[in-house]
Design a protein around this motif. Structure first.
Motif, short mmCIF file in Angstrom:
data_model
loop_
_atom_site.label_atom_id
_atom_site.label_comp_id
_atom_site.label_asym_id
_atom_site.label_seq_id
_atom_site.Cartn_x
_atom_site.Cartn_y
_atom_site.Cartn_z
N ASP B 113 0.82 -1.20 0.00
CA ASP B 113 0.00 0.00 0.00
C ASP B 113 0.85 1.26 0.00
N ARG B 114 2.05 1.16 0.55
CA ARG B 114 2.90 2.35 0.57
C ARG B 114 3.33 2.74 -0.83
N LEU B 115 3.46 1.73 -1.69
CA LEU B 115 3.84 2.04 -3.06
C LEU B 115 2.72 2.82 -3.76
N ARG B 116 1.47 2.41 -3.49
CA ARG B 116 0.34 3.20 -4.02
C ARG B 116 0.44 4.63 -3.55
N LEU B 117 0.71 4.76 -2.26
CA LEU B 117 0.75 6.10 -1.66
C LEU B 117 1.86 6.94 -2.31
N PHE B 118 3.01 6.33 -2.57
CA PHE B 118 4.09 7.04 -3.27
C PHE B 118 3.58 7.59 -4.61
N PHE B 119 2.92 6.72 -5.37
CA PHE B 119 2.53 7.14 -6.71
C PHE B 119 1.40 8.16 -6.69
N THR B 120 0.57 8.12 -5.66
CA THR B 120 -0.48 9.15 -5.55
C THR B 120 0.15 10.48 -5.13
N CYS B 121 1.02 10.43 -4.12
CA CYS B 121 1.64 11.67 -3.63
C CYS B 121 2.52 12.32 -4.70
N CYS B 122 3.11 11.51 -5.57
CA CYS B 122 4.03 12.04 -6.58
C CYS B 122 3.37 12.05 -7.96
N HIS B 123 2.06 12.18 -8.00
CA HIS B 123 1.36 12.19 -9.29
C HIS B 123 1.68 13.48 -10.05
N PRO B 124 1.94 13.37 -11.37
CA PRO B 124 2.35 14.56 -12.13
C PRO B 124 1.29 15.67 -12.16
N ALA B 125 0.04 15.34 -11.86
CA ALA B 125 -0.99 16.39 -11.86
C ALA B 125 -0.92 17.26 -10.61
N LEU B 126 -0.03 16.90 -9.68
CA LEU B 126 0.18 17.75 -8.50
C LEU B 126 1.44 18.57 -8.72
N GLY B 127 1.45 19.78 -8.19
CA GLY B 127 2.64 20.63 -8.30
C GLY B 127 3.81 20.01 -7.56
N SER B 128 5.01 20.40 -7.95
CA SER B 128 6.21 19.81 -7.38
C SER B 128 6.28 20.00 -5.86
N GLU B 129 5.98 21.21 -5.40
CA GLU B 129 6.02 21.47 -3.95
C GLU B 129 5.00 20.62 -3.21
N ALA B 130 3.85 20.44 -3.83
CA ALA B 130 2.81 19.62 -3.21
C ALA B 130 3.25 18.16 -3.14
N GLN B 131 3.91 17.67 -4.20
CA GLN B 131 4.38 16.28 -4.21
C GLN B 131 5.37 16.05 -3.06
N VAL B 132 6.29 16.98 -2.92
CA VAL B 132 7.30 16.85 -1.87
C VAL B 132 6.64 16.88 -0.49
N ALA B 133 5.75 17.85 -0.30
CA ALA B 133 5.08 18.00 1.00
C ALA B 133 4.28 16.75 1.35
N LEU B 134 3.51 16.24 0.39
CA LEU B 134 2.68 15.06 0.64
C LEU B 134 3.55 13.85 0.99
N THR B 135 4.65 13.69 0.26
CA THR B 135 5.51 12.52 0.47
C THR B 135 6.16 12.56 1.86
N VAL B 136 6.66 13.72 2.23
CA VAL B 136 7.31 13.82 3.54
C VAL B 136 6.29 13.66 4.66
N ARG B 137 5.09 14.24 4.45
CA ARG B 137 4.07 14.18 5.49
C ARG B 137 3.46 12.78 5.62
N TYR B 138 3.11 12.17 4.49
CA TYR B 138 2.32 10.93 4.58
C TYR B 138 3.16 9.67 4.51
N LEU B 139 4.28 9.69 3.80
CA LEU B 139 5.12 8.50 3.81
C LEU B 139 6.20 8.62 4.86
N GLY B 140 6.69 9.83 5.07
CA GLY B 140 7.74 10.03 6.07
C GLY B 140 7.18 10.12 7.47
#
Lengths: 117, 431
Positions: B113-140
């Protein structure tokens, strides 16, 4: 003759008071009813706000460039539309990227608001 | 004392299991906010109960069960979520039917499930700053306040960024799934880029008093380890992990006792972390084997050559130039040109390096990049062109971000100015 009415407005920065929302919705319902009764309405939808928009371009070398937001160039004007039904944004991105419009300009994807859910 | 230990272990479990817990809850509930809320509730309950009842045998499963119960409670109360309750039940039943030993499933069985979460958080339709923030917040598993601190923005700004990103995921229906084998090559680079962005921000903070942000470096490496466990066959994942380990190995030597910047040439190589270097070198071999090397593998190979050398002078610079030449074809960028120019200067002398730097500068993209100006300054100094070197250091100072880098450039500028006027003084009588 068919015409497309494009509705532009400023997006509120805060949620307006409830009575204002209701008054505004009443206007929209009245208009919708009138245009249906007159037999003029072929289709119509409200769209989700611009923060939900995604823009797709396809470069000359075929690379797909996906960006967050509604980023048409200022000299680009609306040239057409497709209303599609797919499971999720990835499905919409596929059709947007294979649309010739993505090669000649950009295709903006906006989710249609599902009312009455 | 007992309670102190329990709280520590809650935090350890929290850091380790948060991503898994959240990833599974998002899949069950289809709702980031609800998943986040019940995950936080489960953690709060653990902090209350574990000191009294003791830490359960399977803390992750305990947290998941607690969160799931809490979700069911909340869904029952919120009438509008009735449909989602049905979804929850179906998902729970399906998980049971798929052969997990009834809910709660084994933690090992839910890792994906974490792999799903990576791909959702780093989806290209999200801005770069948002991708980074989501990844650090939800996976980190960093709190919003910690993420805000890490990227030096006010907490309200970061909270808003996360809210907007989650809203886009929800309203635009960004899918929560791992791309299939056909899509994976197109989607994985975005995930790796986000993890590397977290690391590069740690390596040379774009702002603030510190040069190195160790917390972020640890976080990026931890995220890369998770990715590597989930995608062991993807060589670029190994390459990225190797690259970060091989650079991070020098962390302790990159600053002096007062936090000042120490260049590679002046670092005490005895302080480099040999364990990280060893691990990185093993991974590099794996990343370079079996096909055309990717950009992270190549960069890691370059980092490994630096780490293996006893001094700057005995570094295998010709090999580094050769690797940059390949890197230029795999992933051309002005930054690669800049680094290659510096390596060429080590092989063919400062004039050759300077010529390449001027080409890189002429390309335009690095005009305001302090490391380009700083590298020009260093080569100009070596060529005895002190006045031009001073101009280059001034340009670098105008663009540099963090305080140690600025202090370093200020010293270099002073030196170039002194040498420049000394040279003038020496020349004047002769003219």
């Amino acid at each position: 003759m068919r015409y497309l009415l494009l509705i532009y407005s400023e997006e509120p920065t805060q949620t307006p008071p409830q009575e204002q929302i209701e008054a505004s919705m009443a206007e929209w319902w009245a208009y919708d009813e009138a245009i249906r009764k007159a037999g003029a309405r072929l289709a119509g939808d409200a769209l989700q706000g611009s923060p939900t928009a995604t823009t797709v371009r396809v470069k000359d070398d075929g690379e797909r460039v996906v960006t967050d937001g509604p980023f048409a160039e200022t000299r680009e004007v609306l040239g057409g539309y497709y209303l599609i039904d797919v499971p999720d944004l990835d499905g919409a991105l596929e059709w947007a990227a294979s649309c010739p419009g993505a090669k000649y300009g950009s295709v903006e994807i906006r989710p249609v608001m599902e009312l009455g859910m | 004392m007992a309670s102190g230990r329990a709280v520590d272990s809650v935090e350890a479990v929290f850091r380790e299991e948060w991503g898994r817990l959240l990833a599974t809850l998002v899949r069950w509930l289809g709702d980031f906010d609800l998943a986040e809320e019940v995950a936080a509730d489960a953690l709060a309950t653990a902090i209350e109960r574990w000191p009294v009842d003791g830490v359960p045998d399977r803390p992750a499963a305990w947290l998941l069960t607690t969160a799931r119960r809490r979700a069911v409670d909340l869904l029952r109360r919120r009438q509008t979520y009735a449909a989602k309750l049905a979804v929850l039940r179906v998902e729970a039943e399906r998980a049971a039917a798929e052969g997990n030993s009834a809910p709660p499933p084994q933690p090992d069985a839910i890792g994906d499930d974490r792999l799903r979460l990576f791909f959702t958080c780093c989806h290209p339709a999200l801005g770069s700053e948002a991708q980074v923030a989501l990844t650090v917040r939800y996976l980190g598993g960093l709190s919003t306040a910690e993420v805000a601190r890490a990227f030096l923005v006010p907490e309200t700004t970061m909270a808003q960024r996360l809210v907007r990103a989650k809203r886009k995921i929800r309203e635009a229906h960004i899918p929560y799934r791992v791309p299939d084998a056909v899509e994976l090559p197109n989607r994985l680079p975005a995930v790796l880029r986000v993890v590397y962005l977290i690391f590069t921000e740690s390596y040379a903070a774009s702002r603030g008093p510190e040069l190195v942000r160790g917390d972020l470096a640890d976080e990026a490496i931890r995220l890369a380890r998770i990715l590597f466990r989930l995608l062991p066959e993807e060589r670029e994942v190994a390459g990225l992990l190797a690259l970060m380990l091989l650079i991070d190995a020098r962390r302790a030597a990159r600053t002096d006792s007062s936090g000042g910047l120490v260049l590679l040439a002046d670092q005490d190589r005895g302080r480099w972390d040999q364990a990280e270097i060893e691990e990185g070198r093993t991974l590099v071999v794996q990343a370079l084997s079996g096909g055309r090397p990717g950009q992270y593998a190549l960069q890691a190979a370059i980092a490994a050559l630096h780490d293996e050398a006893a001094t700057v002078e005995t570094t295998d610079w010709p090999q580094i130039v050769a690797l940059y030449n390949v890197l230029r074809t795999v992933a051309p960028s002005p930054l690669v040109d800049l680094n290659r120019a510096v390596a060429v200067a080590m092989v063919d002398g400062p004039a050759a390096g300077l010529a390449l730097l001027e080409d890189a500068a002429a390309a335009g993209e690095l005009v305001n990049y302090h490391l380009l100006s700083s590298a020009r300054g260093a080569l100009l100094e070596q060529l005895g062109r002190h006045v031009e070197a001073a101009d280059a250091y001034r340009a670098a100072l105008n663009a540099a971000g963090n305080q140690p880098e600025r202090d370093f450039l200020r010293q270099r500028l002073d030196r170039a100015v002194r040498s420049g006027s000394a040279a003038d003084g020496a020349q004047r009588p002769g003219r």
